[in-house]
Design a protein around this motif. Structure first.
Motif, PDB file in Angstrom:
ATOM      1  N   ALA A  40      16.588 -39.086 108.746  1.00 37.73           N
ATOM      2  CA  ALA A  40      17.691 -39.297 107.806  1.00 37.73           C
ATOM      3  C   ALA A  40      18.891 -39.880 108.560  1.00 37.73           C
ATOM      4  N   SER A  66       7.486 -33.277  99.511  1.00 37.75           N
ATOM      5  CA  SER A  66       8.487 -34.121  98.864  1.00 37.75           C
ATOM      6  C   SER A  66       7.962 -35.500  98.483  1.00 37.75           C
ATOM      7  N   GLU A  92      16.940 -39.876  98.061  1.00 36.67           N
ATOM      8  CA  GLU A  92      16.697 -38.962  99.182  1.00 36.67           C
ATOM      9  C   GLU A  92      15.590 -39.441 100.107  1.00 36.67           C
TER      10      GLU A  92
END
Length: 134
Positions: A40, A66, A92
């Motif tokens: 990230a 996810s 995300e």
């Protein structure tokens, strides 16, 4: 010399798709578990998330919860390239996506732990950036 070159990243809107490629040289796919990790923004490799993994020799795959149902990992018949098909992308999912290899790895859930990853995944690419906007 082992070398990974990732490509296919870019800027897309939520709901769209991207297909990432990892061109590999210097390794035998039958001896490695090959994984896609993502970092990230602002996070180092130690905070990488294992997104998907494939072990050709063992016929096993792994997906993070996810991404299950949205991402698919595969390799070509020549076993020189690993792909990550990403559908229905979400904001995300924004991250640097990096290809890595685990000698004799079978893509078990240990790849979710940094203690395993840092010792077992010895070959890494430089990554390709994926940015998903709202």
């Amino acid at each position: 010399e082992v070398r990974f070159v990732e490509s296919g990243g870019g800027l897309v809107q939520a709901g769209e798709s991207l297909s990432l490629s990892c061109a590999a040289s210097g390794i035998d796919f039958d001896e490695f578990g090959l994984a896609w990790f993502r970092q990230a923004p602002g996070k180092g490799r130690e905070r990488s998330e294992a997104v998907a993994c494939i072990s050709s020799a063992r016929g096993t795959t792994y997906y993070a919860d996810s991404v299950k149902g949205r991402f698919t990992i595969s390799n070509d018949d020549a076993k020189t390239t690993v792909y990550l098909q990403m559908n229905n992308l979400k904001p995300e999912d924004t991250a640097l996506y990096v290809c890595a290899a685990d000698f004799m790895g079978d893509c078990n859930r240990q790849i979710t732990t940094w203690d395993y990853v840092r010792f077992e995944f010895n070959f890494w690419g430089k990554g390709t950036q994926v940015t998903v906007s709202n």
